[in-house]
Design a protein around this motif. Structure first.
Motif, PDB file in Angstrom:
ATOM      1  N   ASN A 249       0.762  -1.088  -0.259  1.00  0.00           N
ATOM      2  CA  ASN A 249       0.167  -0.018   0.058  1.00  0.00           C
ATOM      3  C   ASN A 249       0.814   1.301   0.041  1.00  0.00           C
ATOM      4  O   ASN A 249       0.506   2.444  -0.759  1.00  0.00           O
ATOM      5  CB  ASN A 249      -1.017   0.395   1.308  1.00  0.00           C
ATOM      6  CG  ASN A 249      -2.088  -1.028   1.232  1.00  0.00           C
ATOM      7  OD1 ASN A 249      -2.227  -1.538   0.106  1.00  0.00           O
ATOM      8  ND2 ASN A 249      -2.521  -1.310   2.288  1.00  0.00           N
ATOM      9  N   GLN A 250       1.960   1.218   0.861  1.00  0.00           N
ATOM     10  CA  GLN A 250       3.008   2.199   0.846  1.00  0.00           C
ATOM     11  C   GLN A 250       3.577   2.550  -0.439  1.00  0.00           C
ATOM     12  O   GLN A 250       3.518   3.924  -0.966  1.00  0.00           O
ATOM     13  CB  GLN A 250       3.937   2.229   1.710  1.00  0.00           C
ATOM     14  CG  GLN A 250       5.049   3.111   2.200  1.00  0.00           C
ATOM     15  CD  GLN A 250       6.001   2.939   2.943  1.00  0.00           C
ATOM     16  OE1 GLN A 250       5.948   1.949   3.898  1.00  0.00           O
ATOM     17  NE2 GLN A 250       7.227   3.420   2.772  1.00  0.00           N
ATOM     18  N   LEU A 253       0.839   4.153  -2.927  1.00  0.00           N
ATOM     19  CA  LEU A 253       0.685   5.174  -2.686  1.00  0.00           C
ATOM     20  C   LEU A 253       1.878   6.164  -3.214  1.00  0.00           C
ATOM     21  O   LEU A 253       1.430   7.199  -3.762  1.00  0.00           O
ATOM     22  CB  LEU A 253       0.479   5.398  -1.196  1.00  0.00           C
ATOM     23  CG  LEU A 253       0.249   7.136  -0.827  1.00  0.00           C
ATOM     24  CD1 LEU A 253      -0.953   7.701  -1.302  1.00  0.00           C
ATOM     25  CD2 LEU A 253       0.266   6.971   0.750  1.00  0.00           C
ATOM     26  N   ASN A 256       1.752   6.503  -6.982  1.00  0.00           N
ATOM     27  CA  ASN A 256       0.560   7.181  -7.504  1.00  0.00           C
ATOM     28  C   ASN A 256       0.842   8.841  -7.222  1.00  0.00           C
ATOM     29  O   ASN A 256       0.678   9.571  -8.236  1.00  0.00           O
ATOM     30  CB  ASN A 256      -0.662   6.826  -6.796  1.00  0.00           C
ATOM     31  CG  ASN A 256      -1.144   5.539  -7.274  1.00  0.00           C
ATOM     32  OD1 ASN A 256      -0.570   4.933  -8.317  1.00  0.00           O
ATOM     33  ND2 ASN A 256      -1.927   4.598  -6.327  1.00  0.00           N
TER      34      ASN A 256
END
Length: 470
Positions: A249-250, A253, A256
């Motif tokens: 997830n990190q 993120l 992105n």
């Protein structure tokens, strides 16, 4: 198992006295030694007790019979003759008697009497162990009363040489057997403890060697392990799964955000620079504000580029085109590029020529430009930057600056992301705290190593080492 255990011991040069394996082995060994040692001591005491009890039974028998026999003989012969006859009846090669009257003179003795026994005085009822001519004796003395009158002391010596030899042999055999049993027991226990702790070692190896991008792929199976180890392995797997999800997830993120922000920031920076170039009607305050905005926009764009590089390095997506290059020529090219936009003298000292390494040319330039740029930033003006190129077992590139150095306590953190030795100094030089982290990631990807040495108040020496290509 025993051979494997011995092999493991031979491979280890030192023993970790704080390890669980050593403590468990030592504890069980001490308990085993105390247990078996206690049994051996008890058997030793028991055998001695049996010898003494046997002697006491003989003394009790003599004590009850001797006065009665003497009284019977004394009715027919004199008292001395009666005592001698009674002694002759009770004596044999293992039991010797002698009698001393009130004047401490021997008036009767056994046929097998030893002259050394006559020198013994003041023996009491308790048996005493005495060695005479390599023979072992238990000796005691009892007072003799005839017709309720004290007439002297009767001494009894029991030869226990054979029993003592047998007793000594048994004790020696028991001691040797105990030592062998303890040694075998400790060895087997150490092997078993080592085997039982293997799952913990496996868990440590997994935790030590796992990479961030493979957290969710770890599987630890211990089918035949104790329930506590299984529970620990399951808990570790769940923790790694959560860490893997968090890491993904990190990274997602970060990718992105970096991609989404880089394009608009680049456009903003372009418009600001265009406005600044055409701003003949702008006041000095407006020009200064635009210059600051352009600088900060460029700084943010560079920060995003650095973050993207780190994200690619973490995911293993950095594209490397490794090729064999002559590092001497490449360093001269890098120095020439640096001196085009930095007015600073850079001295290159080459201890060897035509040194070859296998690297990605562009990434190697990025690494060296970053380190040289840092050296220029943190060195006083009008000072030279020194670069040393040499060849040993590997290729060594040293970049020396003339700054104030970095304290020893902070040197191990200098390659951490966003870490700055001094926030104020880094704001003045425009650093983001990611340059050295990127350098370390790129160097490691190319099978190299980067280290820092900073003598007190004498600047810093960043050292790059790469495998030598013959």
């Amino acid at each position: 198992m025993f051979t494997k255990f011995i092999k493991n011991l031979s491979e280890k040069k030192t023993i970790d006295f704080n390890s669980l394996r050593f403590r468990l082995t030592l504890g069980v060994a001490l308990l085993s030694t105390c247990g078996l040692g206690s049994v051996a001591l008890w058997m030793n005491w028991k055998m001695q007790h049996l010898l003494i009890m046997t002697h006491k039974e003989t003394v009790n028998y003599v004590e009850n019979r001797f006065p009665h026999d003497v009284e019977i003989y004394s009715e027919m012969v004199s008292l001395e003759v009666g005592i001698q006859k009674t002694i002759n009846n009770l004596s044999d090669h293992k039991n010797i008697f002698w009698f001393k009257n009130k004047d401490n003179n021997i008036i009767a003795q056994s046929v097998y009497f030893y002259p050394q026994l006559a020198k013994l005085n003041y023996l009491d009822y308790s048996p005493q162990f005495i060695l005479i001519d390599k023979n072992s004796w238990l000796i005691c003395g009892i007072p003799l009363n005839i017709n309720q009158q004290f007439i002297g002391h009767l001494y009894i010596a029991q030869n226990i040489t054979n029993e003592q030899v047998l007793f000594t042999y048994l004790i020696q055999s028991l001691t040797i057997s105990t030592i062998i049993a303890i040694t075998i027991m400790i060895t087997l226990i150490a092997c078993y403890i080592s085997y039982s702790l293997k799952p913990l070692e496996k868990i440590c190896n997994v935790a030590e060697n796992i990479s961030a991008d493979k957290l969710k792929e770890v599987s630890i199976n211990f089918n035949n392990s104790p329930s506590e180890v299984k529970k620990l392995a399951q808990t570790l797997e769940k923790m790694l799964m959560r860490l893997g999800e968090s890491w993904e997830n990190q990274q997602q993120l970060l990718n992105n955000v970096s991609h989404e922000l880089r394009t608009p920031l680049t456009i903003v920076s372009g418009y600001l620079q265009s406005t600044l170039r055409r701003g003949e009607n702008l006041t000095s305050i407006q020009k200064e504000a635009l210059s600051v905005a352009v600088s900060e926009a460029n700084r943010t764009i560079q920060l995003l580029e650095d973050l993207l590089d780190l994200a690619r390095a973490d995911n293993g997506n950095i594209q490397m085109q490794l090729e064999i290059v002559i590092v001497n020529d490449l360093m001269r090219e890098i120095i020439a590029m640096t001196q085009q936009y930095r007015k600073r003298n850079i001295n290159l000292r080459e201890e060897n020529s035509n040194i070859k390494i296998k690297v990605d040319r562009n990434r190697f330039k990025q690494i060296c430009l970053n380190l040289i740029d840092n050296a220029i930033k943190y060195s006083p003006e009008n000072t030279d930057i020194k670069i040393v190129l040499k060849q040993d077992k590997s290729v060594i590139i040293e970049i020396h600056d003339q700054g104030i150095g970095i304290p020893f306590t902070l040197q191990n953190r200098i390659f951490e992301r966003f870490y700055r030795v001094e926030e104020a100094r880094n704001r003045d030089t425009g650093g983001t705290g990611l340059g050295l982290a990127i350098v370390k990631s790129l160097v490691t990807t190319m099978n190299g190593k980067v280290t820092l040495v900073s003598p007190s108040e004498k600047g810093c020496i960043f050292t790059l080492s790469f495998p030598l290509v013959e």
